[in-house]
Structure formats: structure tokens, C-alpha cells
Design an enzyme around this catalytic site. Structure first.
Site, PDB file in Angstrom:
ATOM      1  N   HIS A  96      45.797  -4.589  15.808  1.00 18.03           N
ATOM      2  CA  HIS A  96      46.417  -3.271  15.637  1.00 18.03           C
ATOM      3  C   HIS A  96      45.316  -2.229  15.586  1.00 18.03           C
ATOM      4  O   HIS A  96      44.348  -2.370  14.850  1.00 18.03           O
ATOM      5  CB  HIS A  96      47.235  -3.206  14.343  1.00 18.03           C
ATOM      6  CG  HIS A  96      47.824  -1.844  14.117  1.00 18.03           C
ATOM      7  ND1 HIS A  96      48.996  -1.434  14.708  1.00 18.03           N
ATOM      8  CD2 HIS A  96      47.367  -0.779  13.423  1.00 18.03           C
ATOM      9  CE1 HIS A  96      49.255  -0.190  14.364  1.00 18.03           C
ATOM     10  NE2 HIS A  96      48.272   0.238  13.591  1.00 18.03           N
ATOM     11  N   ASP A 175      60.863   1.063   6.933  1.00 15.83           N
ATOM     12  CA  ASP A 175      59.670   1.824   7.341  1.00 15.83           C
ATOM     13  C   ASP A 175      60.030   2.886   8.365  1.00 15.83           C
ATOM     14  O   ASP A 175      59.525   3.999   8.335  1.00 15.83           O
ATOM     15  CB  ASP A 175      58.609   0.883   7.916  1.00 15.83           C
ATOM     16  CG  ASP A 175      57.488   1.698   8.548  1.00 15.83           C
ATOM     17  OD1 ASP A 175      56.823   2.430   7.801  1.00 15.83           O
ATOM     18  OD2 ASP A 175      57.320   1.656   9.772  1.00 15.83           O
ATOM     19  N   ARG A 182      58.353  10.937   6.173  1.00 12.63           N
ATOM     20  CA  ARG A 182      56.972  11.352   5.872  1.00 12.63           C
ATOM     21  C   ARG A 182      56.479  12.359   6.882  1.00 12.63           C
ATOM     22  O   ARG A 182      55.746  13.296   6.552  1.00 12.63           O
ATOM     23  CB  ARG A 182      56.057  10.117   5.883  1.00 12.63           C
ATOM     24  CG  ARG A 182      56.238   9.231   4.667  1.00 12.63           C
ATOM     25  CD  ARG A 182      55.621   7.866   4.907  1.00 12.63           C
ATOM     26  NE  ARG A 182      54.230   7.951   5.274  1.00 12.63           N
ATOM     27  CZ  ARG A 182      53.601   7.066   6.057  1.00 12.63           C
ATOM     28  NH1 ARG A 182      54.247   6.021   6.539  1.00 12.63           N
ATOM     29  NH2 ARG A 182      52.344   7.223   6.346  1.00 12.63           N
ATOM     30  N   SER A 197      53.211   0.736   5.766  1.00 11.13           N
ATOM     31  CA  SER A 197      53.973   0.968   6.989  1.00 11.13           C
ATOM     32  C   SER A 197      53.471   0.071   8.119  1.00 11.13           C
ATOM     33  O   SER A 197      54.235  -0.647   8.773  1.00 11.13           O
ATOM     34  CB  SER A 197      53.842   2.458   7.367  1.00 11.13           C
ATOM     35  OG  SER A 197      54.282   2.685   8.665  1.00 11.13           O
ATOM     36  N   LYS A 201      55.252  -4.069   9.396  1.00  6.59           N
ATOM     37  CA  LYS A 201      55.678  -4.447  10.751  1.00  6.59           C
ATOM     38  C   LYS A 201      54.876  -5.644  11.258  1.00  6.59           C
ATOM     39  O   LYS A 201      55.414  -6.542  11.914  1.00  6.59           O
ATOM     40  CB  LYS A 201      55.516  -3.245  11.692  1.00  6.59           C
ATOM     41  CG  LYS A 201      56.567  -2.161  11.414  1.00  6.59           C
ATOM     42  CD  LYS A 201      56.307  -0.866  12.141  1.00  6.59           C
ATOM     43  CE  LYS A 201      55.227  -0.074  11.501  1.00  6.59           C
ATOM     44  NZ  LYS A 201      55.121   1.336  11.832  1.00  6.59           N
TER      45      LYS A 201
HETATM   46  N1  URA Z   1      51.288   4.046  12.060  1.00  7.28           N
HETATM   47  C1  URA Z   1      52.317   3.508  11.378  1.00  7.28           C
HETATM   48  O1  URA Z   1      52.983   2.613  11.855  1.00  7.28           O
HETATM   49  N2  URA Z   1      52.594   3.978  10.156  1.00  7.28           N
HETATM   50  C2  URA Z   1      51.882   4.962   9.570  1.00  7.28           C
HETATM   51  O2  URA Z   1      52.169   5.335   8.458  1.00  7.28           O
HETATM   52  C3  URA Z   1      50.820   5.525  10.293  1.00  7.28           C
HETATM   53  C4  URA Z   1      50.536   5.038  11.548  1.00  7.28           C
END
Ligand code: URA
Length: 440
Positions: A96, A175, A182, A197, A201
Site C-alpha cells: 500500500h 470506514d 472526515r 482507515s 481495508k
Molecule cells: N487513505 C485511506 O484509505 N484512508 C485515509 O484516511 C487516508 C488515505
């Protein structure tokens, strides 16, 4: 906090959102059951957006303890489905990136790692704002399909080894809801919220191991290296605590990565890397991340360079694109209009600031302002030189690519003061691209 009943709407709830908000507002830790309830009740619609945004602001201002971040992450995972790749017979490793300008590394990286017999389930997103999205880039390839069912994903991981596709809406729906909130309440920047967050995932996706590319610098989500390090440490701890072998690299995003910023041009550059060429920084980061991923998969001595040089990674790329209905040999879209900027003097390129180049590419149509906008695949910027390169007067420095010449003025406005040429021989100091490695 004592468990309370709230029967206002006829339902019996174990906690009161106001108590949870107050606990965080006053700097305390929210007890585990109350925090789990808060996330669940928000997902169900019992806790309102107003209450959740107040809670998110309290987290931004007062932070969270490691254990609270773990509970928050677990609660978000529990809000949706959990995928599993057991039965595949291969170790799964994902990567990621927190996102940057010209960051196309997933494209060469996933097939490269897969060419070593490791499965790479790369659930990716679309770009929003100045950072591009992996799926947008790949959709430049005629026929290529981002949406796969879980069964298709599993079969492709078994047969090809790598899959790059859109995350289904079933993963961590809490999320999804919280991230959108947010975005409009000034609470995106809270490290506990970013970490939970991203990691909710990734953990829900069911990967065995994960390598994080946490970027810092002008073109990154976190401009400051200290905050990027804190984010990386928080995410590595979360992954480790939940049984996912996780490491992170802190990488410099002050200068665009590679020479291509956009979509189709980034695919072209990725294919160059897979063919054993490509810009030095893209190759360096691809190799560094591949080594991390393969080490976590039990192959610390894998000869990554050879797989790029001898065509094994390219074979895996072609198989990946074909498996998702793309044609790896089809011509990529080209722009209708181009505009080249040349050097006003001879010298050495001293600086190219990632953020304005990202904004300019976005204004040319390579990115989107709203989630529902379409991107223009041929739009973007091709750099002809990078910091440290010498140029003569009149030599091309970069070319803007667009479908409509009317976009050039706004892109050029973003680039005003974003790059400079110093005296001949005044080579700028080049900080290492990979600055730190963070482990549990
Ligand atoms: N990417 C995400 O998936 N969540 C965040 O809070 C920031 C970047």
C-alpha cells in the site's frame, strides 16, 4: 464510562454517543466495548454524522492510544466482509502506498513479485485530487477491467499470481462512511484515523503480509517526515497486532517519481521498467519494495533485478492485463494537444516540486475533482529532465499533454515557480529516495 441505555428511538443501545465523545474530548481513552459500539452504531445510522464528526475532531486533537487504534480498526473490519485466500496454496503479499505524484510503482511491482510464485492481491483505488489512482492508470489500457468478483480474483491469483482490482464495497463499510465524513469536517489528518482507515481495508482483504510505502514531502499526503514516520509506525503496529506481517519504507515524495505524471504515460513508463529499462528512481523503488515483499514471503535472497532483465516480470504483466480483458499490445491513448516548455538558460536542473506538478497534471484532466468525474487518460505531463540533469538553452524541460489546449494556462499557472535551473555544474544534493525502513 458506564453502560447506558438510550431508548429515545425505541431501540435499546448499550452506550451513549455523548459519553464517548466527552471521554475523548477530555483526553481519556475510550473503553473497548464503548468504542466498538460507537463504530457499529454509526454504521447502523444510530450515531449521527454530527456526533461522529465531533468524535473524529476529538481524536484529531487528543490522539488515541495504541490499544484504542487497534480496537477502532477491528471495529471497522467487523463492519463488513473479511476475505480469505487460504486454499490458494501461496503466500499473499500486498503493498500500500500513501500516494504521490507519478507513483505508478504498483504496475511493475505486482507482476514482478508474482513472477516469484507469490500471490499479490492488490486492491486499489481511484485518484482524487493531485495524487493519481492505480485503477485510473490501468484503465488507459483498452478493454482492461477493474471490477472483479471475489471468485475471479481468487482464480487469477491462482493462475497468474497477481491481480490489481477495485476493492468491493463490502470491505470495511464503516470506514467508507467515516472517510467521507472526515473529508468534509477537517479531520482527515488525524493519524489514528488514517492508520485505522488504511489498515482496516488491508487486514479485511486477508493478505498474509503487507509492505507500506509511506511517503513524505511536498507531493505526499504527509508533508513532514516525522508525521509520516509516526503514521508508518502506527500502521506497522496495527498490522503486526492482527497477525499480518507488516513493514514500511519511508520514501521521499518531494520530486515527482519518474518522468511520467498522468495515466497512459505512466503505463508506458511502467512497461519500460518491466522491459528492463525505465527511470532510475522508479526502478530503485520498485526493486526496494519487491525485496521487502519477497522477504516477508520467505524469499529474502530473491534476484529481483534478473526478473526485470530477463522478461519474467513482463510475462506476468502481460498475463495480468489479459486476465482482466485488457490488450497489452493495444496502442495507448495519445493527447490531442501538447505544449512543451524549454529551458530559458543553460545550467543544471536544481528543483522540480512534486505538488505543483501533481496539481498541473490534474488541471490538464489526468485527475478528478469529484469522485464521479471521468479522467482523461492521455492527459498529464512528460518530464524530459529531472533535478541533477544538465540542460542547454532551449532544451525541452517538460511537455503538457491534454485533449483541450484551453487547459494549458491553468496548468502553467500551477507550475509557476515550481522548478528551477541553477548554474552549470551546481548539482543539487540528492537525498536518498528510501529514507527509512520501519519494522515491528
Ligand atoms: N487513505 C485511506 O484509505 N484512508 C485515509 O484516511 C487516508 C488515505
Amino acid at each position: 464510562m458506564t453502560a447506558a441505555s438510550s431508548e429515545a428511538s425505541g431501540s435499546i443501545e448499550a452506550y451513549d454517543a455523548v459519553d464517548v465523545i466527552r471521554a475523548k474530548r477530555d483526553g481519556g481513552a475510550v473503553p473497548e466495548p464503548a468504542l466498538r459500539w460507537m463504530v457499529d452504531a454509526y454504521t447502523r445510522g444510530y450515531v449521527s454524522d454530527a456526533q461522529m464528526s465531533s468524535f473524529a475532531m476529538a481524536v484529531l486533537l487528543n490522539g488515541m492510544e495504541r490499544d484504542e487504534i487497534r480496537v477502532l480498526t477491528e471495529a471497522m473490519i467487523a463492519s463488513g466482509e473479511r476475505m480469505s485466500f487460504t486454499g490458494l496454496g501461496k503466500t499473499t503479499v500486498d503493498k500500500h502506498s500513501t500516494g504521490g505524484v507519478g507513483d505508478k510503482i504498483t504496475l511493475p511491482l505486482a507482476p514482478l513479485v508474482a513472477s516469484f510464485g507469490v500471490a499479490v492481491p492488490q486492491l486499489s483505488g481511484r485518484g482524487l485530487g493531485h495524487t493519481g489512482g492505480t485503477l485510473d492508470k490501468l484503465e488507459s489500457i483498452p478493454g482492461w477491467r477493474a471490477a472483479l468478483s471475489n471468485d475471479e480474483m481468487f482464480a487469477q491469483l491462482r493462475d497468474v499470481g497477481a491481480v490489481i482490482c477495485a476493492a468491493g464495497s463490502g470491505l470495511a463499510p464503516a470506514d467508507k462512511k467515516l472517510y467521507a465524513l472526515r473529508d468534509v469536517t477537517g479531520t482527515v489528518e488525524a493519524i489514528p484515523l488514517i492508520a485505522s482507515s488504511i489498515m482496516s481495508k488491508k487486514i479485511a482483504e486477508g493478505t498474509d503480509a503487507l509492505v507500506l510505502d509511506v511517503k513524505f514531502g511536498s507531493g505526499a499526503f504527509m508533508q513532514d517526515i516525522d508525521r509520516a514516520r509516526e503514521l508508518a509506525r502506527t500502521m506497522v503496529a496495527l498490522g503486526t497486532d492482527s497477525g499480518v506481517a507488516t513493514t514500511a519504507l519511508l520514501t521521499d515524495m518531494n520530486t515527482p517519481l519518474g518522468l511520467a505524471i498522468g495515466n497512459a504515460n505512466e503505463v508506458r513508463e511502467s512497461v519500460e521498467v518491466l522491459a528492463g529499462g525505465g527511470p532510475a528512481d522508479v526502478v530503485e523503488l520498485t526493486i526496494a519494495l519487491a525485496r521487502e515483499m519477497l522477504a516477508l514471503a520467505g524469499q529474502p535472497d530473491a534476484d529481483v533485478e534478473s526478473a526485470l532483465a530477463d522478461g519474467r516480470a513482463m510475462d506476468a504483466w502481460r498475463a495480468l492485463i489479459r486476465a482482466q480483458d485488457g490488450d497489452p499490445d493495444a496502442p495507448l491513448p495519445t493527447p490531442r494537444e501538447t505544449h512543451t516548455i524549454t529551458a530559458g538558460r543553460a545550467g543544471t536542473v536544481s528543483r522540480m516540486d512534486a505538488l505543483p506538478f501533481g496539481i498541473a497534471a490534474w488541471r490538464l484532466g489526468a485527475g478528478r475533482a469529484r469522485a464521479e468525474d471521468a479522467v482523461i487518460h492521455a492527459a498529464g505531463i512528460d518530464l524530459h529532465v529531472k533535478p541533477g540533469d544538465t540542460v542547454s538553452e532551449g532544451q525541452p524541460v517538460f511537455t503538457l499533454l491534454a485533449d483541450d489546449a484551453a487547459r494549458f494556462d491553468r496548468a502553467l499557472a500551477a507550475l509557476d515557480g515550481a522548478w528551477s535551473i541553477g548554474d552549470p555544474g551546481a548539482v543539487p544534493e540528492r537525498a536518498p529516495l528510501v529514507r527509512e525502513r520501519i519494522t515491528a
